[in-house]
Design a protein around this motif. Sequence first.
Motif, short mmCIF file in Angstrom:
data_model
loop_
_atom_site.label_atom_id
_atom_site.label_comp_id
_atom_site.label_asym_id
_atom_site.label_seq_id
_atom_site.Cartn_x
_atom_site.Cartn_y
_atom_site.Cartn_z
N THR A 1 0.86 -1.18 0.00
CA THR A 1 0.00 0.00 0.00
C THR A 1 0.89 1.23 0.00
N VAL A 2 0.56 2.18 -0.86
CA VAL A 2 1.38 3.40 -0.96
C VAL A 2 0.80 4.47 -0.02
N PRO A 3 1.61 5.53 0.29
CA PRO A 3 1.14 6.53 1.24
C PRO A 3 -0.23 7.13 0.92
N GLY A 4 -0.58 7.27 -0.35
CA GLY A 4 -1.91 7.79 -0.69
C GLY A 4 -3.06 6.83 -0.38
N GLY A 5 -2.71 5.58 -0.04
CA GLY A 5 -3.73 4.60 0.31
C GLY A 5 -3.99 3.57 -0.77
N GLY A 6 -3.43 3.77 -1.95
CA GLY A 6 -3.64 2.83 -3.06
C GLY A 6 -2.85 1.54 -2.88
N ARG A 7 -3.35 0.48 -3.53
CA ARG A 7 -2.68 -0.81 -3.49
C ARG A 7 -1.94 -0.97 -4.80
N MET A 8 -0.66 -1.28 -4.74
CA MET A 8 0.13 -1.43 -5.97
C MET A 8 -0.33 -2.66 -6.73
N SER A 9 -0.45 -2.55 -8.05
CA SER A 9 -0.89 -3.71 -8.85
C SER A 9 0.24 -4.71 -9.06
N VAL A 10 1.47 -4.26 -8.87
CA VAL A 10 2.64 -5.13 -9.01
C VAL A 10 2.89 -5.83 -7.68
N GLY A 11 3.08 -7.14 -7.71
CA GLY A 11 3.46 -7.88 -6.50
C GLY A 11 4.95 -7.72 -6.26
N MET A 12 5.34 -7.56 -5.01
CA MET A 12 6.75 -7.29 -4.71
C MET A 12 7.28 -8.14 -3.57
N THR A 13 8.57 -8.48 -3.69
CA THR A 13 9.32 -9.02 -2.58
C THR A 13 10.76 -8.54 -2.76
N ASN A 14 11.65 -8.95 -1.86
CA ASN A 14 13.02 -8.44 -1.91
C ASN A 14 14.02 -9.52 -1.50
N ALA A 15 15.25 -9.32 -1.95
CA ALA A 15 16.39 -10.08 -1.43
C ALA A 15 17.46 -9.07 -1.03
N GLY A 16 18.19 -9.36 0.05
CA GLY A 16 19.16 -8.38 0.56
C GLY A 16 18.41 -7.28 1.30
N ILE A 17 18.87 -6.04 1.13
CA ILE A 17 18.16 -4.92 1.77
C ILE A 17 16.91 -4.64 0.94
N GLY A 18 15.76 -4.54 1.60
CA GLY A 18 14.49 -4.52 0.88
C GLY A 18 13.85 -3.15 0.78
N TRP A 19 13.17 -2.93 -0.34
CA TRP A 19 12.39 -1.70 -0.53
C TRP A 19 10.97 -1.97 -0.03
N VAL A 20 10.46 -1.03 0.78
CA VAL A 20 9.16 -1.22 1.41
C VAL A 20 8.32 0.05 1.25
N ALA A 21 7.05 -0.13 0.91
CA ALA A 21 6.08 0.98 0.91
C ALA A 21 5.01 0.66 1.94
N ASP A 22 4.56 1.67 2.64
CA ASP A 22 3.38 1.52 3.51
C ASP A 22 2.72 2.88 3.64
N SER A 23 1.73 2.98 4.51
CA SER A 23 0.97 4.23 4.59
C SER A 23 1.85 5.40 5.04
N LYS A 24 3.01 5.10 5.65
CA LYS A 24 3.88 6.18 6.14
C LYS A 24 4.88 6.67 5.10
N GLY A 25 5.12 5.88 4.06
CA GLY A 25 6.06 6.32 3.04
C GLY A 25 6.83 5.16 2.45
N TYR A 26 7.97 5.49 1.83
CA TYR A 26 8.83 4.51 1.17
C TYR A 26 10.15 4.48 1.91
#
Length: 209
Positions: A48-73
């Motif tokens: 979920t991105v800060p504006g409240g929308g749900r990303m259509s792309v599914g995501m995961t990570n390896a190593g240090i991970g990129w994360v989005a949530d209601s508070k930011g990226y």
Amino acid sequence: MTQPDLFGVPEFGREGVSLLRGFALTDAQELVAAIEAVARVAPFRHMTVPGGGRMSVGMTNAGIGWVADSKGYRYDHQDPLSGQPWPALPPVFTHLAERAAQAAGFGFTPDGCLINRYEPGAKMGLHQDINEGDYSAPIVSVSLGLPATFQFGGLKRSDPVEKITLHHGDVVVWGGPARKSFHGVLTLRAGHHVIGNHRYNLTFRKVLG
Ligand code: MD6
Ligand code: FE
């Protein structure tokens, strides 16, 4: 068939961007197996991105991970779903990213990889990759599975965009003057591919400066 490095040819002559057609083809099966192993530990999810929308792309990570949530990226060592560290970068990932960067004239060892999974209908809006600590490092982007239309813009959101189709096995190395360019992926069209009827994109970054 592996095609040569097309850097500087009219197909794609943007400064700071190298398009390595087919560079990942010989490793593709091993890369897909490694993606699926990561996803068994850290499943794909729609953030979920800060504006409240749900990303259509599914995501995961390896190593240090990129994360989005209601508070930011942000980047995080831990998967917020499990509270555990993201799976380590598989050696086949690191090795490919290093070789691609070298082919494009960069010295680069990634410390994180965002793994994107596009089902038909998924897209990624225009954005800049600007949460990393080290902008002198390039981003290495690997496309697997169904083809997608990638959009490259300029340093302003309103700058004109150029479109290019990225196919299974293509690698884009993106750095220097292009590092903060706006870019996105148009809606994925349905199709058939031997790895599965979807697209994976790996973006390798150097998060820690
Ligand atoms: C994708 N890629 O191709 C999304 N970012 O699915 C990106 O957002 C990206 O490919 C920075 C550099 C290269 C990329
Ligand atoms: Fe990006």
